[in-house]
Design a protein around this motif. Structure first.
Motif, PDB file in Angstrom:
ATOM      1  N   GLU A  13      44.329   9.910   4.860  1.00 50.37           N
ATOM      2  CA  GLU A  13      45.224  11.061   4.953  1.00 50.37           C
ATOM      3  C   GLU A  13      44.355  12.279   5.215  1.00 50.37           C
ATOM      4  N   THR A  14      44.780  13.109   6.160  1.00 50.21           N
ATOM      5  CA  THR A  14      43.987  14.304   6.436  1.00 50.21           C
ATOM      6  C   THR A  14      44.893  15.493   6.770  1.00 50.21           C
ATOM      7  N   PRO A  15      44.491  16.680   6.348  1.00 49.35           N
ATOM      8  CA  PRO A  15      45.299  17.861   6.638  1.00 49.35           C
ATOM      9  C   PRO A  15      44.852  18.554   7.926  1.00 49.35           C
ATOM     10  N   VAL A  16      43.774  18.087   8.533  1.00 48.58           N
ATOM     11  CA  VAL A  16      43.191  18.781   9.700  1.00 48.58           C
ATOM     12  C   VAL A  16      42.712  17.754  10.724  1.00 48.58           C
ATOM     13  N   ALA A  31      40.952   5.458   1.535  1.00 48.71           N
ATOM     14  CA  ALA A  31      40.986   4.279   0.660  1.00 48.71           C
ATOM     15  C   ALA A  31      40.768   3.041   1.502  1.00 48.71           C
ATOM     16  N   TRP A  32      40.048   2.096   0.959  1.00 49.47           N
ATOM     17  CA  TRP A  32      39.954   0.803   1.652  1.00 49.47           C
ATOM     18  C   TRP A  32      40.126  -0.334   0.669  1.00 49.47           C
ATOM     19  N   ARG A  69      48.895  10.830   8.202  1.00 50.82           N
ATOM     20  CA  ARG A  69      48.490   9.659   7.404  1.00 50.82           C
ATOM     21  C   ARG A  69      48.266   8.502   8.363  1.00 50.82           C
ATOM     22  N   TYR A  70      47.242   7.759   8.159  1.00 56.30           N
ATOM     23  CA  TYR A  70      46.899   6.687   9.095  1.00 56.30           C
ATOM     24  C   TYR A  70      46.575   5.412   8.343  1.00 56.30           C
ATOM     25  N   LEU A  71      47.029   4.305   8.936  1.00 54.51           N
ATOM     26  CA  LEU A  71      46.746   2.992   8.382  1.00 54.51           C
ATOM     27  C   LEU A  71      45.972   2.240   9.441  1.00 54.51           C
ATOM     28  N   LEU A  72      44.806   1.749   9.107  1.00 50.61           N
ATOM     29  CA  LEU A  72      43.988   1.069  10.124  1.00 50.61           C
ATOM     30  C   LEU A  72      43.571  -0.306   9.616  1.00 50.61           C
TER      31      LEU A  72
END
Ligand code: BGC
Length: 721
Positions: A698-701, A685-686, A718-721
């Motif tokens: 968000e990524t499972p791998v 999402a952006w 989960r990452y916030l950039l």
């Protein structure tokens, strides 16, 4: 399967458009442990045991390559059994005993095939004893209350009719075509209630469901015997607000229901419609819009992908794409669900396939259809243009028949399941071996029939696809389209063969020859947008950047309008974005004027249209003859939104590793994609903030995130950039 021991039975003298009801009474004298029913027919059936519907499969046994494959359904029925039982199976015409659109050649030489049923009932009692009841001369048959039915006809029902049963007759029909059920069942999925009910300027009573959908109407009414309810369907109203369905062509799309006395409910059982509006042509006293609802039908599939944005029109577009998939994934992937067509057009199927795999889990759905494709493939390697096949052989079919390589490859990419490739590999090889046998050029594919860049906008003013000769369908060269898809199919055979451990050295040489012949023939002749897009997308140029710049300039020159048709459009935005022209890709997506994805939205569309201007700015229609309002091909743009705008792509087959490289645009405040892969949920999402862009991922791998030219390799999280 026990059914192989049963006999096909029929009703002598029944016409092809009635729906006979077959009946068998039987007694269970002991307590039952398990009971099952295996059943199929040469049409579509509804089975009832003691008055209760058996199973939830609508329009069973579905549509397959009937000459070779007919699915048998197995239902657990012990809960429906009593001591005295009546099994009734009504057999409608369906796709098997169809009355075809006049322009096709039916696969059944005998259009008036009688209704035939075959079934096996198997009961195991608690004392361990068994009983099998097979279709045979002990069954009875009668005309049912359904007096006329057909996929393209709709249904006529007379509830005042009393069945008169007589013995069914054993008949001759192949049993070696019987196979266990493969595809997901078509089921009732949701109910849509009327949004409004009004009189049109012409004085007709119309009910609006607010959504163009595929399915049927259902109603509950009180009436006197002999009163009639007659309902006709339509997708759109004309510019004066009147009911209009001339775009259905010869499809009758009507339900005529003659009531019995008292309270009653009904929904058609042997047909489906593509519609948003109902015209109430006749009705019993006391009937109102409150008595009626629409039921949405499609094949069972789990939703896997969702798009959301800050833009209301974009969200409507995303919703329209989902609705067009639902409306056209009814047992087979169709071009459209309403007019006298509804066929498994291979071109439309491959064009939309990637988007389809983002939106839904379509593994089982395509497994069955690809098996039909294999069954339909001719001995010479030719893959028919529609599957299940209907049309006569004509040499060619590039971009349509290439579904035989493109779809399995796409399924492998999305789900990482090699069996899609191993199942199809022999068919793919046969297909690419066929092409040189009909081509007029060595190492290219030329001189054959193709639909070209079907419906492209670069055709002459007086363009009409039904009447102009083939070479003028859009201005893209037929030979170029054929050759591009030949190269691509050979390339897919090589990549598949490598994964399957085959010797592909001969194909590598062939591919190299095709590429150099292509460059020699076409490099200086890339005129149309589609010619450039295809050449870029399939890697057939030495200087892609220069070609992409020329494409961008060409689009800008004509007022930032696309001119591509069915074949070029799916790749257009991808190629613009890939070579640094993402702003133009976004402009095309956000364009509210014709031709643009948001134009139909501005005209109130709730599904994807066949033509960008299915309804023109002045409210007139593109045409009566070929104008579907539920045609998903251009909805393939969703794969650019998932894969480029939100940037979610597989780095390894099946998203075992993911690449997330979003390409935002200032004109949209926020956008998000959620995708349930076989390895778990990926989301990207952006949203624009006061000081830049906020990305939530968000990524499972293991994932490679590429943002603003910077690469981050991350693990599950989960990452916030
Ligand atoms: C269908 C298309 C299909 C085409 C072949 C049409 O009638 O609706 O979507 O691909 O025929 O060109």
């Amino acid at each position: 399967m026990r059914i192989s021991s049963a006999s096909w039975i029929t009703m002598p003298g029944a016409s092809s458009t009635t729906a006979p009801i077959f009946r068998r009474r039987f007694r269970c004298r002991k307590s039952v442990r398990t009971a099952s029913l295996e059943v199929t027919c040469d049409g579509v059936y509804e089975a009832k045991l003691n008055g209760e519907r058996v199973g939830r499969f609508i329009l069973a046994p579905g549509w397959t390559e009937y000459r070779k494959r007919l699915q048998v359904q197995t239902y657990d029925i012990e809960k429906l059994l009593k001591e005295d039982n009546v099994l009734e199976v009504t057999v409608g015409s369906g796709w098997y005993r169809r009355t075809n659109a006049p322009w096709t050649k039916t696969q059944n030489p005998d259009e008036f095939l009688p209704a035939m049923l075959i079934a096996a009932l198997y009961i195991v009692y608690t004392d361990g004893s068994e009983e099998t009841i097979l279709t045979d001369g002990d069954w009875e048959v009668s005309e049912s209350e359904v007096t006329l039915n057909g996929i393209f006809i709709g249904e006529d029902v007379d509830m005042t009719r009393v069945p008169i049963f007589r013995p069914a007759v054993i008949c001759d029909h192949p049993k070696n075509i019987l196979i266990p059920q493969e595809g997901p069942e078509v089921r009732e999925q949701e109910t849509v209630y009327p949004r409004s009910s009004f009189r049109t300027p012409r004085g007709e009573w119309v009910i609006d469901f607010g959504q163009n959908l595929t399915g049927y109407m259902a109603f509950d009414i009180s009436a006197h015997a002999g009163e009639k309810l007659c309902l006709s369907t339509a997708e759109v109203l004309d510019k004066d607000g009147n009911f209009y369905n001339a775009n259905y062509r010869s499809a009758r799309s009507r339900l005529i229901y003659v009531c019995r006395e008292g309270r009653q409910s009904y929904k058609p059982r042997f047909t489906f419609f593509g519609f948003r509006y109902l015209r109430v042509d006749a009705y019993p006293q006391g009937f109102s819009a409150e008595n009626i609802r629409a039921i949405v039908l499609h094949s069972e599939m789990t939703r896997t992908g969702w798009l959301h944005s800050s833009d209301r029109m974009l969200d409507r577009l995303f919703s329209n794409i989902v609705w067009s998939q639902k409306g056209n994934y009814l047992d087979i992937p169709t071009d459209c669900p309403q007019r006298d067509e509804r066929y498994g057009w291979t071109g439309d199927g491959q064009i939309f396939c990637r988007t389809a795999t983002y939106q839904y889990d379509v593994r089982q759905f395509f497994r069955k259809w690809l098996a039909d494709m294999r069954a339909a493939q001719h001995d010479n390697g030719w893959v028919p243009e529609v599957i299940p096949s209907l049309t006569a052989y004509k040499p060619g079919g590039g971009a349509w028949s290439d579904a035989v390589t493109i779809i399995p490859w796409q399924l492998f990419e999305t789900y990482g399941d090699l069996s899609f490739l191993s199942d199809m590999y022999p068919a793919m090889e046969k297909w690419i071996a066929y092409i040189p046998t009909v081509s007029t050029d060595k190492d290219l594919w030329t001189g054959c029939w193709t639909y070209g860049d079907w419906l492209a906008l670069d055709a002459p003013e007086d363009y009409h696809p039904a009447t102009i000769e083939l070479s003028k369908r859009g201005f893209s060269s037929d030979d170029l389209v054929l050759s591009v898809f030949y190269a691509n199919s050979v390339d897919i055979v090589i990549r598949s063969g490598e994964l399957l451990g085959k010797d592909v050295s001969g194909y590598r040489d062939l591919y190299a020859r095709i590429v150099s012949a292509y460059k020699a023939r076409f490099s200086e002749r890339l005129n149309t947008q589609t010619e450039k897009v295809l050449t870029l997308h399939f890697g057939l140029t030495d200087d892609p950047q220069r070609l992409a710049d020329a494409l961008a300039a060409q689009i800008a020159d004509c007022g930032t309008k696309l001119q591509t048709g069915l074949v070029g459009t799916p790749y257009l935005l991808h190629e613009l974005s890939r070579y640094g022209h993402g702003d133009i890709a976004w402009s095309l997506l956000l364009r509210k004027e014709y031709p643009g994805w948001l134009y139909s939205v501005s005209k109130g569309a709730t599904t994807i249209w066949e033509h960008w201007d299915g309804i023109r700015p002045d409210g007139s229609f593109w045409d009566d003859d070929m104008n579907s309002y539920n045609h998903y091909a251009y909805g393939s743009v969703a794969d650019w939104v998932f894969g480029v705008a939100c940037g979610i792509r597989p780095m390894k087959p099946g998203f075992a590793q993911v690449l997330i490289a979003p390409q935002p645009d200032r004109r949209v405040a926020s956008l998000s994609a959620v995708l349930d892969t076989v390895h778990g949920r990926v989301s990207s999402a952006w949203s624009w903030t006061d000081n830049g862009i906020r990305y939530e991922i968000e990524t499972p791998v293991k994932t490679k995130i590429v943002i603003g030219g910077k690469t981050h390799i991350v693990e599950k999280g989960r990452y916030l950039l």
